[in-house]
Design a protein around this motif. Structure first.
Motif, PDB file in Angstrom:
ATOM      1  N   TYR A 173     -11.202   0.688  -7.316  1.00  0.00           N
ATOM      2  CA  TYR A 173     -11.001   0.115  -5.981  1.00  0.00           C
ATOM      3  C   TYR A 173     -11.013  -1.416  -6.048  1.00  0.00           C
ATOM      4  CZ  TYR A 173     -11.201  -0.583  -0.971  1.00  0.00           C
ATOM      5  OH  TYR A 173     -10.922  -0.980   0.302  1.00  0.00           O
ATOM      6  N   ALA A 174     -11.907  -1.981  -6.867  1.00  0.00           N
ATOM      7  CA  ALA A 174     -11.962  -3.443  -7.013  1.00  0.00           C
ATOM      8  C   ALA A 174     -10.625  -3.969  -7.526  1.00  0.00           C
ATOM      9  CB  ALA A 174     -13.102  -3.847  -7.947  1.00  0.00           C
ATOM     10  N   TYR A 175     -10.035  -3.258  -8.484  1.00  0.00           N
ATOM     11  CA  TYR A 175      -8.724  -3.677  -8.989  1.00  0.00           C
ATOM     12  C   TYR A 175      -7.665  -3.611  -7.891  1.00  0.00           C
ATOM     13  CZ  TYR A 175      -4.145  -3.408 -11.136  1.00  0.00           C
ATOM     14  OH  TYR A 175      -2.819  -3.611 -11.410  1.00  0.00           O
ATOM     15  N   ILE A 176      -7.609  -2.486  -7.200  1.00  0.00           N
ATOM     16  CA  ILE A 176      -6.618  -2.321  -6.132  1.00  0.00           C
ATOM     17  C   ILE A 176      -6.797  -3.399  -5.061  1.00  0.00           C
ATOM     18  CG2 ILE A 176      -5.854  -0.793  -4.263  1.00  0.00           C
ATOM     19  CD1 ILE A 176      -6.596   1.554  -6.158  1.00  0.00           C
ATOM     20  N   ALA A 177      -8.059  -3.676  -4.708  1.00  0.00           N
ATOM     21  CA  ALA A 177      -8.342  -4.677  -3.673  1.00  0.00           C
ATOM     22  C   ALA A 177      -7.999  -6.097  -4.138  1.00  0.00           C
ATOM     23  CB  ALA A 177      -9.808  -4.599  -3.256  1.00  0.00           C
ATOM     24  N   SER A 178      -7.955  -6.311  -5.453  1.00  0.00           N
ATOM     25  CA  SER A 178      -7.667  -7.655  -5.975  1.00  0.00           C
ATOM     26  C   SER A 178      -6.179  -7.976  -6.002  1.00  0.00           C
ATOM     27  CB  SER A 178      -8.222  -7.797  -7.396  1.00  0.00           C
ATOM     28  OG  SER A 178      -7.402  -7.109  -8.337  1.00  0.00           O
ATOM     29  N   ILE A 179      -5.344  -6.985  -5.850  1.00  0.00           N
ATOM     30  CA  ILE A 179      -3.895  -7.187  -5.943  1.00  0.00           C
ATOM     31  C   ILE A 179      -3.410  -7.973  -4.725  1.00  0.00           C
ATOM     32  CG2 ILE A 179      -1.649  -6.029  -5.989  1.00  0.00           C
ATOM     33  CD1 ILE A 179      -3.106  -3.701  -7.471  1.00  0.00           C
ATOM     34  N   GLN A 180      -2.747  -9.070  -5.002  1.00  0.00           N
ATOM     35  CA  GLN A 180      -2.245  -9.951  -3.953  1.00  0.00           C
ATOM     36  C   GLN A 180      -0.784  -9.630  -3.641  1.00  0.00           C
ATOM     37  OE1 GLN A 180      -4.276 -12.397  -2.455  1.00  0.00           O
ATOM     38  NE2 GLN A 180      -5.794 -11.235  -3.596  1.00  0.00           N
ATOM     39  N   ALA A 181      -0.389  -9.886  -2.432  1.00  0.00           N
ATOM     40  CA  ALA A 181       1.009  -9.702  -2.031  1.00  0.00           C
ATOM     41  C   ALA A 181       1.877 -10.720  -2.757  1.00  0.00           C
ATOM     42  CB  ALA A 181       1.146  -9.871  -0.523  1.00  0.00           C
ATOM     43  N   GLN A 186      -0.207   3.559   8.192  1.00  0.00           N
ATOM     44  CA  GLN A 186       1.203   3.313   8.459  1.00  0.00           C
ATOM     45  C   GLN A 186       1.392   1.967   9.142  1.00  0.00           C
ATOM     46  OE1 GLN A 186       2.449   6.718  10.682  1.00  0.00           O
ATOM     47  NE2 GLN A 186       2.610   8.007   8.872  1.00  0.00           N
ATOM     48  N   ALA A 187       0.421   1.564   9.939  1.00  0.00           N
ATOM     49  CA  ALA A 187       0.510   0.286  10.642  1.00  0.00           C
ATOM     50  C   ALA A 187       0.084  -0.881   9.762  1.00  0.00           C
ATOM     51  CB  ALA A 187      -0.359   0.329  11.901  1.00  0.00           C
ATOM     52  N   GLY A 188      -0.417  -0.610   8.559  1.00  0.00           N
ATOM     53  CA  GLY A 188      -0.865  -1.672   7.663  1.00  0.00           C
ATOM     54  C   GLY A 188      -2.086  -2.387   8.196  1.00  0.00           C
ATOM     55  N   ALA A 189      -3.012  -1.653   8.804  1.00  0.00           N
ATOM     56  CA  ALA A 189      -4.127  -2.265   9.509  1.00  0.00           C
ATOM     57  C   ALA A 189      -5.349  -2.566   8.646  1.00  0.00           C
ATOM     58  CB  ALA A 189      -4.563  -1.337  10.658  1.00  0.00           C
ATOM     59  N   PHE A 190      -5.316  -2.273   7.358  1.00  0.00           N
ATOM     60  CA  PHE A 190      -6.516  -2.447   6.554  1.00  0.00           C
ATOM     61  C   PHE A 190      -6.386  -3.595   5.566  1.00  0.00           C
ATOM     62  CE2 PHE A 190      -6.836   2.193   7.435  1.00  0.00           C
ATOM     63  CZ  PHE A 190      -7.939   2.109   8.254  1.00  0.00           C
ATOM     64  N   ALA A 191      -7.498  -4.206   5.269  1.00  0.00           N
ATOM     65  CA  ALA A 191      -7.631  -5.148   4.173  1.00  0.00           C
ATOM     66  C   ALA A 191      -8.724  -4.579   3.291  1.00  0.00           C
ATOM     67  CB  ALA A 191      -8.010  -6.530   4.704  1.00  0.00           C
ATOM     68  N   ALA A 192      -9.010  -5.227   2.165  1.00  0.00           N
ATOM     69  CA  ALA A 192     -10.055  -4.744   1.269  1.00  0.00           C
ATOM     70  C   ALA A 192     -11.356  -4.556   2.038  1.00  0.00           C
ATOM     71  CB  ALA A 192     -10.238  -5.723   0.132  1.00  0.00           C
ATOM     72  N   PRO A 213      -9.798   1.604   3.632  1.00  0.00           N
ATOM     73  CA  PRO A 213     -11.242   1.482   3.415  1.00  0.00           C
ATOM     74  C   PRO A 213     -11.726   2.338   2.252  1.00  0.00           C
ATOM     75  CG  PRO A 213     -10.784   1.847   5.733  1.00  0.00           C
ATOM     76  CD  PRO A 213      -9.486   2.043   4.999  1.00  0.00           C
ATOM     77  N   TYR A 214     -12.794   1.889   1.633  1.00  0.00           N
ATOM     78  CA  TYR A 214     -13.346   2.569   0.468  1.00  0.00           C
ATOM     79  C   TYR A 214     -13.675   4.029   0.762  1.00  0.00           C
ATOM     80  CZ  TYR A 214     -16.076   3.653  -3.630  1.00  0.00           C
ATOM     81  OH  TYR A 214     -16.528   4.259  -4.769  1.00  0.00           O
ATOM     82  N   VAL A 215     -14.246   4.309   1.915  1.00  0.00           N
ATOM     83  CA  VAL A 215     -14.622   5.688   2.237  1.00  0.00           C
ATOM     84  C   VAL A 215     -13.388   6.597   2.237  1.00  0.00           C
ATOM     85  CG1 VAL A 215     -14.541   5.435   4.759  1.00  0.00           C
ATOM     86  CG2 VAL A 215     -16.036   7.143   3.740  1.00  0.00           C
ATOM     87  N   ALA A 216     -12.260   6.121   2.704  1.00  0.00           N
ATOM     88  CA  ALA A 216     -11.023   6.899   2.696  1.00  0.00           C
ATOM     89  C   ALA A 216     -10.487   7.032   1.269  1.00  0.00           C
ATOM     90  CB  ALA A 216      -9.986   6.254   3.602  1.00  0.00           C
TER      91      ALA A 216
END
Length: 118
Positions: free
Chosen positions: A98-106, A14-20, A66-69
């Motif tokens: 996950y690689a695709y999701i992590a590649s998406i830029q704002a 909710q806090a937007g605390a994660f990056a790839a 994170p990937y584990v989540a």
């Protein structure tokens, strides 16, 4: 213990605390996009992870959790998300998605867009 972990992850999300996640297994962005579309992830999460219409699914990109989540949610989901066992989505498929999701830029910030001309 598991409930505490899930609650903590929910607060951080909710806090937007994660990056790839740099510890995520190697995956193919191109193949991940194909799998994301093939497995109809977009129907709830939107074509670029922006979240579904009328609350169908949460925003998952940019800045994925994170990937584990991600793995936990895919294999043993909470809420209305269907379960994706390894027989349906392999470990490599999961890494690719996950690689695709992590590649998406704002997208660009609203104040950086040009104003329409009258």
């Amino acid at each position: 213990m598991k409930q505490s972990l899930v609650a903590a992850l929910a607060l951080l999300l909710q806090a937007g605390a994660f990056a790839a996640d740099p510890t995520a297994p190697a995956g193919s962005v191109e193949r991940g996009k194909e799998l994301y579309l093939k497995n109809v992830c977009y129907s709830c999460h939107g074509t670029v992870g922006q979240g579904g219409d009328r609350g169908a699914g949460p925003k998952i990109a940019p800045d994925p959790f994170p990937y584990v989540a991600f793995e936990m949610q895919l294999r043993t989901p909470r809420g209305n998300m269907p379960r994706y066992p390894e027989a349906f989505v392999s470990r490599q498929d999961m890494a690719d998605i996950y690689a695709y999701i992590a590649s998406i830029q704002a997208g660009p910030k609203a104040d950086s867009l040009p104003l329409p001309k009258r």
